[in-house]
Design a protein around this motif. Sequence first.
Motif, short mmCIF file in Angstrom:
data_model
loop_
_atom_site.label_atom_id
_atom_site.label_comp_id
_atom_site.label_asym_id
_atom_site.label_seq_id
_atom_site.Cartn_x
_atom_site.Cartn_y
_atom_site.Cartn_z
N ASP A 206 -4.87 17.13 7.43
CA ASP A 206 -5.61 17.28 6.17
C ASP A 206 -5.59 15.98 5.38
N ARG A 207 -4.44 15.33 5.33
CA ARG A 207 -4.32 14.08 4.58
C ARG A 207 -5.18 12.98 5.20
N LEU A 208 -5.17 12.89 6.54
CA LEU A 208 -6.01 11.90 7.22
C LEU A 208 -7.49 12.13 6.92
N ARG A 209 -7.89 13.38 6.99
CA ARG A 209 -9.30 13.69 6.72
C ARG A 209 -9.67 13.37 5.28
N ALA A 210 -8.78 13.66 4.35
CA ALA A 210 -9.04 13.34 2.94
C ALA A 210 -9.18 11.83 2.76
N MET A 211 -8.32 11.07 3.42
CA MET A 211 -8.40 9.61 3.33
C MET A 211 -9.72 9.10 3.89
N ARG A 212 -10.15 9.69 5.00
CA ARG A 212 -11.44 9.28 5.59
C ARG A 212 -12.59 9.56 4.63
N ASP B 247 -2.59 3.77 -1.57
CA ASP B 247 -1.54 3.88 -0.57
C ASP B 247 -0.34 4.51 -1.25
N GLU B 248 -0.26 5.84 -1.17
CA GLU B 248 0.78 6.57 -1.87
C GLU B 248 2.17 6.20 -1.37
N ALA B 249 2.28 5.88 -0.09
CA ALA B 249 3.59 5.51 0.45
C ALA B 249 4.08 4.22 -0.19
N ALA B 250 3.19 3.25 -0.34
CA ALA B 250 3.58 1.98 -0.96
C ALA B 250 3.82 2.16 -2.45
N ALA B 251 3.03 3.02 -3.08
CA ALA B 251 3.16 3.22 -4.52
C ALA B 251 4.47 3.91 -4.88
N SER B 252 5.01 4.70 -3.98
CA SER B 252 6.23 5.44 -4.30
C SER B 252 7.42 4.98 -3.48
#
Length: 125
Positions: free
Chosen positions: A22-28, A39-44
């Motif tokens: 779901d997250r991949l599809r939302a990003m696409r 980039d939520e991973a980098a932001a947090s």
Amino acid sequence: MGDPVIRPEAWLVMRAKTRAIDRLRAMRRREKTFVAPVDEAAASVSDHPTKNPGVVAERRGLVRSALDGLPEPQRRVVELAFFEGLKQSEIANRLGEPLGTVKTRARLALERLRSLMKREGTTQA
């Protein structure tokens, strides 16, 4: 007969996979609208439990090693499902394989990955 009993580990893996897809599809979708996705991973990073890059690299290496231990047809199905976020029917279309073959390869690959990861001592299941 009642409903089949689903093991908690299997349910958790299924939920994690579904959320990742779901997250991949939302990003696409966001990329297609020409809005730069955050980039939520980098932001947090400060909130991330594994701040140690060595731990992340080690886990990445274990996953890569486990994937490399799969036969090519099974590895391809797993990569398309998890890294590209394709559904099994989409994988079947892309590979020109019957849907049943893709489903079998996915099941066998996940069983083998579980076994390989268990052998490495990285999972409880």
